[in-house]
Design an enzyme around this catalytic site. Structure first.
Site, PDB file in Angstrom:
ATOM      1  N   ASP A 136       0.823  -1.207   0.000  1.00 50.32           N
ATOM      2  CA  ASP A 136       0.000   0.000   0.000  1.00 50.32           C
ATOM      3  C   ASP A 136       0.860   1.261   0.000  1.00 50.32           C
ATOM      4  O   ASP A 136       0.545   2.243  -0.655  1.00 50.32           O
ATOM      5  CB  ASP A 136      -0.911   0.027   1.234  1.00 50.32           C
TER       6      ASP A 136
ATOM      7  N   ASP B 205       0.843   4.230  -2.555  1.00 50.65           N
ATOM      8  CA  ASP B 205       0.543   5.604  -2.142  1.00 50.65           C
ATOM      9  C   ASP B 205       1.601   6.581  -2.650  1.00 50.65           C
ATOM     10  O   ASP B 205       1.301   7.717  -2.988  1.00 50.65           O
ATOM     11  CB  ASP B 205       0.467   5.708  -0.616  1.00 50.65           C
TER      12      ASP B 205
ATOM     13  N   LEU C  21     -34.917 -10.972 -12.040  1.00 43.41           N
ATOM     14  CA  LEU C  21     -34.916 -12.432 -12.144  1.00 43.41           C
ATOM     15  C   LEU C  21     -36.120 -13.026 -11.451  1.00 43.41           C
ATOM     16  O   LEU C  21     -36.618 -12.470 -10.474  1.00 43.41           O
ATOM     17  CB  LEU C  21     -33.660 -12.995 -11.472  1.00 43.41           C
TER      18      LEU C  21
ATOM     19  N   GLU D 295     -23.522 -17.825 -10.020  1.00 43.94           N
ATOM     20  CA  GLU D 295     -22.799 -16.719  -9.368  1.00 43.94           C
ATOM     21  C   GLU D 295     -23.549 -16.337  -8.106  1.00 43.94           C
ATOM     22  O   GLU D 295     -24.764 -16.447  -8.063  1.00 43.94           O
ATOM     23  CB  GLU D 295     -22.812 -15.450 -10.243  1.00 43.94           C
TER      24      GLU D 295
ATOM     25  N   LYS E 185     -25.585 -14.087  -5.691  1.00 41.00           N
ATOM     26  CA  LYS E 185     -26.453 -12.935  -5.904  1.00 41.00           C
ATOM     27  C   LYS E 185     -26.043 -11.886  -4.872  1.00 41.00           C
ATOM     28  O   LYS E 185     -26.302 -12.044  -3.680  1.00 41.00           O
ATOM     29  CB  LYS E 185     -27.909 -13.349  -5.734  1.00 41.00           C
TER      30      LYS E 185
ATOM     31  N   ASP F 251     -25.918  -8.732  -2.639  1.00 44.16           N
ATOM     32  CA  ASP F 251     -26.996  -7.924  -2.076  1.00 44.16           C
ATOM     33  C   ASP F 251     -26.597  -6.449  -2.041  1.00 44.16           C
ATOM     34  O   ASP F 251     -26.167  -5.914  -1.031  1.00 44.16           O
ATOM     35  CB  ASP F 251     -27.308  -8.427  -0.664  1.00 44.16           C
TER      36      ASP F 251
ATOM     37  N   ARG G 290     -30.946   1.276 -11.645  1.00 46.79           N
ATOM     38  CA  ARG G 290     -31.932   0.501 -12.392  1.00 46.79           C
ATOM     39  C   ARG G 290     -33.228   1.285 -12.548  1.00 46.79           C
ATOM     40  O   ARG G 290     -33.887   1.215 -13.571  1.00 46.79           O
ATOM     41  CB  ARG G 290     -32.190  -0.819 -11.665  1.00 46.79           C
TER      42      ARG G 290
ATOM     43  N   TYR H 285     -21.484  -8.256 -13.824  1.00 45.14           N
ATOM     44  CA  TYR H 285     -21.860  -9.605 -14.224  1.00 45.14           C
ATOM     45  C   TYR H 285     -22.572  -9.686 -15.560  1.00 45.14           C
ATOM     46  O   TYR H 285     -23.010 -10.745 -15.965  1.00 45.14           O
ATOM     47  CB  TYR H 285     -22.706 -10.274 -13.135  1.00 45.14           C
TER      48      TYR H 285
ATOM     49  N   LYS I  83     -27.640 -19.009 -14.581  1.00 48.11           N
ATOM     50  CA  LYS I  83     -27.939 -18.535 -15.939  1.00 48.11           C
ATOM     51  C   LYS I  83     -27.495 -19.597 -16.940  1.00 48.11           C
ATOM     52  O   LYS I  83     -26.443 -20.226 -16.759  1.00 48.11           O
ATOM     53  CB  LYS I  83     -27.156 -17.251 -16.258  1.00 48.11           C
TER      54      LYS I  83
ATOM     55  N   LYS J 159     -33.012 -18.608  -4.020  1.00 51.12           N
ATOM     56  CA  LYS J 159     -32.856 -17.891  -2.746  1.00 51.12           C
ATOM     57  C   LYS J 159     -32.528 -18.874  -1.637  1.00 51.12           C
ATOM     58  O   LYS J 159     -33.233 -19.865  -1.461  1.00 51.12           O
ATOM     59  CB  LYS J 159     -34.154 -17.151  -2.399  1.00 51.12           C
TER      60      LYS J 159
ATOM     61  N   CYS K 232     -37.584  14.745  25.824  1.00 52.37           N
ATOM     62  CA  CYS K 232     -36.580  13.697  26.009  1.00 52.37           C
ATOM     63  C   CYS K 232     -36.950  12.837  27.219  1.00 52.37           C
ATOM     64  O   CYS K 232     -37.251  13.363  28.288  1.00 52.37           O
ATOM     65  CB  CYS K 232     -35.209  14.333  26.210  1.00 52.37           C
TER      66      CYS K 232
ATOM     67  N   CYS L 151     -34.179  13.836  30.099  1.00 55.70           N
ATOM     68  CA  CYS L 151     -34.032  15.147  30.733  1.00 55.70           C
ATOM     69  C   CYS L 151     -35.248  16.042  30.539  1.00 55.70           C
ATOM     70  O   CYS L 151     -35.294  17.152  31.069  1.00 55.70           O
ATOM     71  CB  CYS L 151     -32.787  15.856  30.215  1.00 55.70           C
TER      72      CYS L 151
ATOM     73  N   CYS M  71     -32.597  15.137  21.079  1.00 51.86           N
ATOM     74  CA  CYS M  71     -32.921  15.868  22.296  1.00 51.86           C
ATOM     75  C   CYS M  71     -32.085  17.133  22.259  1.00 51.86           C
ATOM     76  O   CYS M  71     -30.872  17.090  22.043  1.00 51.86           O
ATOM     77  CB  CYS M  71     -32.534  15.035  23.517  1.00 51.86           C
TER      78      CYS M  71
ATOM     79  N   CYS N 215     -28.644  17.415  29.238  1.00 49.03           N
ATOM     80  CA  CYS N 215     -29.293  16.112  29.337  1.00 49.03           C
ATOM     81  C   CYS N 215     -28.310  15.100  29.928  1.00 49.03           C
ATOM     82  O   CYS N 215     -27.237  14.879  29.367  1.00 49.03           O
ATOM     83  CB  CYS N 215     -29.744  15.662  27.950  1.00 49.03           C
TER      84      CYS N 215
HETATM   85  S1  IVH Z   1     -28.065 -11.225 -13.332  1.00 47.84           S
HETATM   86  C1  IVH Z   1     -31.643 -10.163 -16.292  1.00 47.84           C
HETATM   87  N1  IVH Z   1     -26.240 -11.687 -11.551  1.00 47.84           N
HETATM   88  O1  IVH Z   1     -30.209  -9.446  -8.335  1.00 47.84           O
HETATM   89  C2  IVH Z   1     -31.218 -10.099 -14.900  1.00 47.84           C
HETATM   90  N2  IVH Z   1     -28.070 -10.280 -10.950  1.00 47.84           N
HETATM   91  O2  IVH Z   1     -33.432  -9.675  -9.809  1.00 47.84           O
HETATM   92  C3  IVH Z   1     -29.744  -9.986 -14.818  1.00 47.84           C
HETATM   93  N3  IVH Z   1     -27.921  -9.362  -8.695  1.00 47.84           N
HETATM   94  O3  IVH Z   1     -31.626  -6.648  -9.378  1.00 47.84           O
HETATM   95  C4  IVH Z   1     -29.320 -10.059 -13.425  1.00 47.84           C
HETATM   96  N4  IVH Z   1     -26.019 -10.305  -8.167  1.00 47.84           N
HETATM   97  O4  IVH Z   1     -29.198  -6.396  -9.387  1.00 47.84           O
HETATM   98  C5  IVH Z   1     -27.389 -11.065 -11.808  1.00 47.84           C
HETATM   99  N5  IVH Z   1     -24.499 -12.139 -10.061  1.00 47.84           N
HETATM  100  C6  IVH Z   1     -25.667 -11.521 -10.347  1.00 47.84           C
HETATM  101  C7  IVH Z   1     -26.309 -10.683  -9.413  1.00 47.84           C
HETATM  102  C8  IVH Z   1     -27.528 -10.095  -9.768  1.00 47.84           C
HETATM  103  C9  IVH Z   1     -26.988  -9.504  -7.759  1.00 47.84           C
HETATM  104  C10 IVH Z   1     -29.159  -8.567  -8.530  1.00 47.84           C
HETATM  105  C11 IVH Z   1     -29.533  -7.722  -9.688  1.00 47.84           C
HETATM  106  C12 IVH Z   1     -31.039  -7.831  -9.799  1.00 47.84           C
HETATM  107  C13 IVH Z   1     -31.392  -8.888  -8.827  1.00 47.84           C
HETATM  108  C14 IVH Z   1     -32.150 -10.004  -9.513  1.00 47.84           C
END
Ligand code: IVH
Length: 696
Positions: free
Chosen positions: A37, A41, A87, A118, A120, A122, A141, A233, A313, A337, A431, A434, A449, A454
């Site tokens: 690092d 830097d 999806l 892959e 998903k 969050d 989106r 992705y 996919k 899920k 509050c 206090c 507050c 307090c």
């Molecule tokens: S593919 C046509 N791959 O999950 C849909 N989505 O509804 C293409 N997400 O809002 C999505 N990781 O933002 C895909 N490895 C991944 C993902 C991913 C997160 C999210 C995406 C979407 C939701 C699926």
């Protein structure tokens, strides 16, 4: 450094940028940095210096130009070129099997089909455009048809390339549109919340909210300070130079030696272009798919980000295109899920906790339950908006989980279980501690507050003042502080320095010895460096790192108190918001009184040590993590020593960690360090070396 002419600088700047980009690529995309690092830097600072001296050489794609521009009043809406789909979900093995059968039927293929899996992620979905290789637009989106223009905020995300890497044959796409996810890593989320708590700001409910809130800031400088990351992705559209077809959308086929006719090929193409991509695996038979899903379910906890499922996919993009989409989701993809680690419990009460800056945080008191490895009996509800959004009432049965694997969060209310006896929570206008007036300032999520004296605020302020990272007064913990506040001996932090052993002995459960010890600890704290004192004052938005920058820049408390807002914003780390908070705070009579009291009672706010802490030393530019106990040295002493020798301390291991010091009974940090290939030093070696003032 020799003084370069402008002509020489042109060449040097070009080289530095290309080196820096290469190192960023190795770090963010390949996950395999080749320099430390501090070496990185150094290159970065040299580039910054040259750009400062020769402003005409600055280009928008320079690695230094991520943050810029003014606060905007609102985000512009921009139509998507093609709908941004989502999806369909599956929750059971049976649903996955049905999906596989359906795809095979529709495809009419006899042979087995390959799928890519892959995690998903969050976070929140973003769509980026690149024109002639340069990042040109970043959209959320939105409703799938129109997104919000968050270009300037996306620029601040360090793992987003500002320009594309050349493909092996030396070309870059004329036009490219990709989709990915902006997210906050679990440990960054926990750290960010800790920091916000220390700075008296409301905390985020989970990493996704934190990421969304950070990306949707109207001031890109705020976004830049949040540790956002991104993974990509999907190649949505790509046009290579010399191809006249409008877009080749969306399946470019054979491309620059990279096979992008498949999803796996598209990910490798993205990687080659400079985008970080998620880890993935492939499977063909249903059995393989199910085994892979199980494996991902086990790996899930070790991933650095929250994931609620696996995206499956069809690997063949041409076939996937032919299958088309139903409504909002492609037929050839599925989100499986995970069964979430969630439990049910009851909200017994909602109480308010008064923070140091007066923020009232609603907290749900729960019937104790076990979730993700520990028993939970309370969960913060963060603020009014969250209570209203989830409609949490006292007596409700709720679903609970741990956000970022750590922080208990009420996910939702099970409304079917309501009996009619539930009570809505009402914000008091006074509050609870206090009786001071409670207000919600415009633009803020929190109620505060406003009581000037307090006791709850005072208590939190004192806890912060005496805490390890601030004035570090050992023995002055919450229980003693409560007693001091109740007895009226301490009305602000300054009063701590007027205490006598006799005063302390009058408190419940305080003997001769503990009183002496506390007085010694208070005495010792008079010598703490300026940065710690600034941090201890508990000014909103002024966290540890801002405190260090302020101490280093101004050198004394008086200089800091006299600085104009403009001078304050010259300091690295200090934006207009923080500067404003400093000015407001120092103008308050309670603050001026506190500061003069501290001075009068012999708090020195030594500066020299700050300077030493920041400059030179064998650990300069390195970030160290300690795990386990050290022989002959307390954790505190070790940390002081490291700072003195120029290093920084971090509480968790990440790729940014330079060294991990391992003592007795180390925790999971050791495994993580091993996993990341970070250098590990046995504690006894560390102790031997630092006592001689050496690094490694
Ligand atoms: S593919 C046509 N791959 O999950 C849909 N989505 O509804 C293409 N997400 O809002 C999505 N990781 O933002 C895909 N490895 C991944 C993902 C991913 C997160 C999210 C995406 C979407 C939701 C699926």
């Amino acid at each position: 450094m020799s003084v370069l002419s402008e002509k020489e600088a042109v060449e040097r700047v070009r080289r530095l940028r290309s080196e820096i980009r290469e190192h960023q690529y190795r770090y963010y995309v390949l996950d395999a940095p080749t320099i430390s690092d501090s070496e990185y830097d150094k290159l970065y600072r040299e580039l910054e210096d040259l750009e400062r001296r020769f402003p005409s050489l600055v280009t928008p794609d320079s690695p230094t130009q991520r943050v810029g521009g003014e606060v905007s009043p609102a985000f512009r809406s921009v139509p998507h070129r093609n709908p941004v789909l989502s999806l369909s979900n599956a929750f059971t093995e049976g649903e996955v099997a049905a999906f596989v059968r359906r795809v095979a039927d529709l495809a009419g293929e006899k042979g087995p089909l390959t799928y890519i899996l892959e995690p998903k992620i969050d976070g929140l979905s973003i769509v980026l455009r690149y024109e002639k290789g340069f990042f040109s637009l970043g959209l959320t989106r939105g409703d799938g048809l129109t997104g919000e223009d968050v270009t300037r905020n996306v620029r601040t995300v360090k793992s987003v390339p500002l320009r594309l890497r050349e493909l092996p044959e030396g070309t870059v796409p004329e036009f490219l549109e990709v989709r990915g996810e902006v997210y906050l890593a679990k440990d960054d989320f926990v750290r960010l919340n800790e920091e916000r708590q220390r700075e008296g700001l409301p905390t985020f409910a989970n990493p996704r909210n934190a990421a969304a809130g950070s990306l949707r800031q109207l001031d890109p400088r705020v976004t830049a300070r949040r540790p956002l990351r991104a993974l990509f992705y999907e190649v949505r559209e790509i046009v290579m130079p010399g191809t006249s077809q409008a877009g080749l959308f969306p399946y470019p086929g054979e491309l620059a030696g990279l096979e992008a006719a498949t999803e796996t090929g598209a990910l490798e193409l993205l990687r080659a272009l400079g985008f970080p991509v998620p880890a993935y695996t492939t499977a063909t038979t249903l059995d393989e798919l199910v085994a892979a899903i199980t494996r991902w379910g086990e790996l899930r906890r070790t991933l650095p980000y929250d994931t609620d499922g696996i995206v499956i996919k069809l690997d063949d993009r041409e076939l996937a295109r032919r299958l088309g989409s139903t409504g909002h989701s492609p037929r050839a993809s599925l989100a499986y899920k995970f069964p979430p680690e969630q439990v049910e419990t009851k909200v017994l009460d909602i109480i308010l906790q008064v923070g140091r800056t007066g923020v009232l945080t609603p907290t749900a008191i729960l019937e104790p339950v076990r979730v993700s490895g520990s028993t939970v009996s309370r969960a913060t509800l963060h603020n009014e908006d969250i209570i209203r959004e989830k409609d949490v009432r006292i007596g409700d049965t709720v679903v609970l989980h741990k956000a970022g694997d750590v922080i208990p969060e009420v996910v939702s209310v099970i409304k079917e279980k309501r009996t009619g006896d539930e009570r809505e929570f009402h914000w008091p206008d006074k509050c609870p501690v206090c009786g001071g007036e409670v207000v919600r300032f415009p633009g803020e999520a929190a109620y505060r507050c406003t009581g000037m004296s307090c006791p709850a605020q005072l208590r939190e302020k004192l806890i912060h003042f005496a805490s390890r990272d601030a004035m570090d007064i050992r023995g002055l913990g919450p229980a003693v502080i409560d007693a001091l506040v109740d007895s009226g001996l301490v009305k602000d932090a300054g009063d701590i320095y007027a205490l006598t052993a006799q005063d302390i002995r009058t408190l419940p459960r305080q003997g001769e010895r503990s009183a002496e010890k506390l007085i010694d600890a208070i005495q010792e704290s008079r010598e703490r460096p300026l940065a710690r004192l600034i941090f201890a004052l508990g000014i909103r938005h002024v966290g540890q790192s801002a405190s260090y920058s302020l101490a280093e820049h101004f050198g004394s408390l008086d200089a800091l108190l006299a600085a104009t807002p403009e001078e304050l914003t010259q300091v690295p780390d200090i934006g207009p918001l923080t500067a404003d908070s400093i000015v407001r705070s120092r103008n308050q009579p309670s603050m001026t009184e506190l500061i003069s009291k501290l001075k009068r009672l012999g708090v020195k706010a030594a500066v020299s040590e700050d300077k030493r802490e920041r400059t030179g030393g064998p650990f300069e530019g390195q970030t160290l993590v300690i795990t386990g106990s050290l022989p002959g040295m307390t954790r505190q002493e070790a940390e002081e020593k490291i700072r003195e020798l120029g290093g920084n301390i971090s509480s968790s291991v990440s790729r940014k960690t330079s060294l991990v010091i391992v003592g007795e009974n180390p925790g999971s940090k050791l495994d993580k360090a091993r996993g990341l290939g970070i250098r590990i030093i046995p504690a006894h070696e560390f102790v031997a070396m630092v006592t001689q003032g050496r690094g490694f």
